[in-house]
Scaffold this motif. Structure first.
Motif, PDB file in Angstrom:
ATOM      1  N   MET A   1      32.677  16.821  53.408  1.00  0.00           N
ATOM      2  CA  MET A   1      33.665  17.468  52.654  1.00  0.00           C
ATOM      3  C   MET A   1      33.153  18.727  52.090  1.00  0.00           C
ATOM      4  SD  MET A   1      36.776  15.643  50.627  1.00  0.00           S
ATOM      5  CE  MET A   1      36.869  16.205  48.702  1.00  0.00           C
ATOM      6  N   ALA A   2      33.887  19.783  52.279  1.00  0.00           N
ATOM      7  CA  ALA A   2      33.770  20.971  51.597  1.00  0.00           C
ATOM      8  C   ALA A   2      34.009  21.153  50.250  1.00  0.00           C
ATOM      9  CB  ALA A   2      34.144  22.081  52.673  1.00  0.00           C
ATOM     10  N   LEU A   3      33.001  21.952  49.560  1.00  0.00           N
ATOM     11  CA  LEU A   3      33.427  22.028  48.093  1.00  0.00           C
ATOM     12  C   LEU A   3      34.520  23.025  47.896  1.00  0.00           C
ATOM     13  CD1 LEU A   3      32.554  21.302  45.321  1.00  0.00           C
ATOM     14  CD2 LEU A   3      31.042  23.225  45.340  1.00  0.00           C
ATOM     15  N   GLN A   4      35.504  22.788  47.168  1.00  0.00           N
ATOM     16  CA  GLN A   4      36.557  23.747  47.091  1.00  0.00           C
ATOM     17  C   GLN A   4      36.639  24.382  45.707  1.00  0.00           C
ATOM     18  OE1 GLN A   4      40.201  21.697  47.947  1.00  0.00           O
ATOM     19  NE2 GLN A   4      40.836  23.285  49.048  1.00  0.00           N
ATOM     20  N   GLU A   5      37.124  25.519  45.686  1.00  0.00           N
ATOM     21  CA  GLU A   5      37.038  26.461  44.502  1.00  0.00           C
ATOM     22  C   GLU A   5      38.457  26.743  44.094  1.00  0.00           C
ATOM     23  OE1 GLU A   5      35.480  30.785  42.587  1.00  0.00           O
ATOM     24  OE2 GLU A   5      35.015  30.322  44.782  1.00  0.00           O
ATOM     25  N   TYR A   6      38.717  26.689  42.656  1.00  0.00           N
ATOM     26  CA  TYR A   6      39.874  26.855  42.196  1.00  0.00           C
ATOM     27  C   TYR A   6      39.939  28.019  41.284  1.00  0.00           C
ATOM     28  CZ  TYR A   6      40.575  22.055  43.593  1.00  0.00           C
ATOM     29  OH  TYR A   6      40.635  20.837  44.581  1.00  0.00           O
ATOM     30  N   ALA A   7      41.288  28.346  40.894  1.00  0.00           N
ATOM     31  CA  ALA A   7      41.653  29.447  39.914  1.00  0.00           C
ATOM     32  C   ALA A   7      41.055  29.238  38.678  1.00  0.00           C
ATOM     33  CB  ALA A   7      42.914  29.754  39.829  1.00  0.00           C
ATOM     34  N   GLY A   8      40.331  30.299  38.097  1.00  0.00           N
ATOM     35  CA  GLY A   8      39.886  30.056  36.805  1.00  0.00           C
ATOM     36  C   GLY A   8      40.459  30.846  35.696  1.00  0.00           C
ATOM     37  N   ALA A   9      39.781  31.570  35.054  1.00  0.00           N
ATOM     38  CA  ALA A   9      40.022  32.559  33.980  1.00  0.00           C
ATOM     39  C   ALA A   9      40.807  33.714  34.681  1.00  0.00           C
ATOM     40  CB  ALA A   9      38.859  33.019  33.087  1.00  0.00           C
ATOM     41  N   ILE A  10      41.658  34.464  33.875  1.00  0.00           N
ATOM     42  CA  ILE A  10      42.382  35.479  34.345  1.00  0.00           C
ATOM     43  C   ILE A  10      42.100  36.597  33.266  1.00  0.00           C
ATOM     44  CG2 ILE A  10      44.127  34.206  35.687  1.00  0.00           C
ATOM     45  CD1 ILE A  10      45.187  35.542  32.335  1.00  0.00           C
ATOM     46  N   VAL A  11      42.363  37.878  33.818  1.00  0.00           N
ATOM     47  CA  VAL A  11      42.611  39.042  33.167  1.00  0.00           C
ATOM     48  C   VAL A  11      44.067  39.504  33.021  1.00  0.00           C
ATOM     49  CG1 VAL A  11      41.747  41.528  33.020  1.00  0.00           C
ATOM     50  CG2 VAL A  11      40.248  39.679  33.703  1.00  0.00           C
ATOM     51  N   LEU A  12      44.501  40.026  31.931  1.00  0.00           N
ATOM     52  CA  LEU A  12      45.814  40.337  31.952  1.00  0.00           C
ATOM     53  C   LEU A  12      46.014  41.748  31.607  1.00  0.00           C
ATOM     54  CD1 LEU A  12      49.046  39.730  31.643  1.00  0.00           C
ATOM     55  CD2 LEU A  12      48.557  39.477  29.188  1.00  0.00           C
ATOM     56  N   GLU A  13      46.674  42.729  32.313  1.00  0.00           N
ATOM     57  CA  GLU A  13      46.635  44.201  31.960  1.00  0.00           C
ATOM     58  C   GLU A  13      48.065  44.417  31.736  1.00  0.00           C
ATOM     59  OE1 GLU A  13      43.396  46.216  35.063  1.00  0.00           O
ATOM     60  OE2 GLU A  13      45.485  46.206  35.570  1.00  0.00           O
ATOM     61  N   VAL A  14      48.343  45.412  30.790  1.00  0.00           N
ATOM     62  CA  VAL A  14      49.650  45.538  30.375  1.00  0.00           C
ATOM     63  C   VAL A  14      49.452  47.052  30.716  1.00  0.00           C
ATOM     64  CG1 VAL A  14      51.456  46.203  28.580  1.00  0.00           C
ATOM     65  CG2 VAL A  14      49.953  43.779  28.735  1.00  0.00           C
ATOM     66  N   ASP A  15      50.433  47.629  31.566  1.00  0.00           N
ATOM     67  CA  ASP A  15      50.525  49.133  32.019  1.00  0.00           C
ATOM     68  C   ASP A  15      49.098  49.557  32.037  1.00  0.00           C
ATOM     69  OD1 ASP A  15      53.330  49.286  32.308  1.00  0.00           O
ATOM     70  OD2 ASP A  15      53.479  49.663  30.120  1.00  0.00           O
ATOM     71  N   GLY A  16      48.112  48.834  32.759  1.00  0.00           N
ATOM     72  CA  GLY A  16      46.855  49.428  33.066  1.00  0.00           C
ATOM     73  C   GLY A  16      45.794  49.153  31.967  1.00  0.00           C
ATOM     74  N   LYS A  17      46.238  48.533  30.788  1.00  0.00           N
ATOM     75  CA  LYS A  17      45.173  48.408  29.850  1.00  0.00           C
ATOM     76  C   LYS A  17      44.947  46.909  29.586  1.00  0.00           C
ATOM     77  CE  LYS A  17      44.740  48.937  24.569  1.00  0.00           C
ATOM     78  NZ  LYS A  17      45.216  49.474  23.404  1.00  0.00           N
ATOM     79  N   GLU A  18      43.870  46.529  29.512  1.00  0.00           N
ATOM     80  CA  GLU A  18      43.421  45.205  29.772  1.00  0.00           C
ATOM     81  C   GLU A  18      43.544  44.449  28.102  1.00  0.00           C
ATOM     82  OE1 GLU A  18      39.243  42.631  30.131  1.00  0.00           O
ATOM     83  OE2 GLU A  18      39.499  44.190  31.557  1.00  0.00           O
ATOM     84  N   VAL A  19      44.066  43.418  28.053  1.00  0.00           N
ATOM     85  CA  VAL A  19      44.457  42.973  26.819  1.00  0.00           C
ATOM     86  C   VAL A  19      43.789  41.557  26.800  1.00  0.00           C
ATOM     87  CG1 VAL A  19      46.427  41.630  25.652  1.00  0.00           C
ATOM     88  CG2 VAL A  19      46.841  43.639  27.120  1.00  0.00           C
TER      89      VAL A  19
END
Length: 124
Positions: free
Chosen positions: A1-19
């Protein structure tokens, strides 16, 4: 069985500025409503389509300088994208702030709790 990757941390941008995000909760209300009819079976038989609503609960760290004016946000674009390569971005368009709060504690950094609503959701 293959190892599966899941969603982790995210980056949030507000109108192009990282928060700097501590916590993000997204709730989608589909707008569908149960239609009750009078029939001999005594149960509902369907639903009607409605207008979807997107509610975002965001907790951000409060920086000493360069903080956004969160209460004044109208028509903003919030983009969420995974840190790992190959993940798809998700954008919430025409966002506006409905509530802004602050939280201070002994053990953690100062935080700002935001309630934001969006008119559209786009998967890119």
């Amino acid at each position: 069985m293959a190892l599966q990757e899941y969603a982790g941390a995210i980056v949030l941008e507000v109108d192009g500025k990282e928060v700097e995000v501590i916590d993000l909760n997204v709730n989608t209300q589909t707008g569908r409503k149960l239609v009750k009819t009078m029939n001999k079976s005594g149960r509902a038989k369907g639903f009607s389509k409605g207008i979807a609503e997107y509610d975002l609960d965001v907790t951000v760290a409060i920086p000493l300088t360069g903080d956004l004016d969160w209460a004044a946000i109208e028509g903003a674009k919030l983009t969420i994208y995974p840190i790992s390569p190959g993940g798809k971005r998700e954008s919430y368009l025409d966002c506006f702030t409905t509530q802004v709060g602050e939280k201070y504690s002994v053990d953690n950094e100062a935080r700002r709790d935001l309630k934001i609503q969006s008119l559209r959701n786009v998967k890119e």
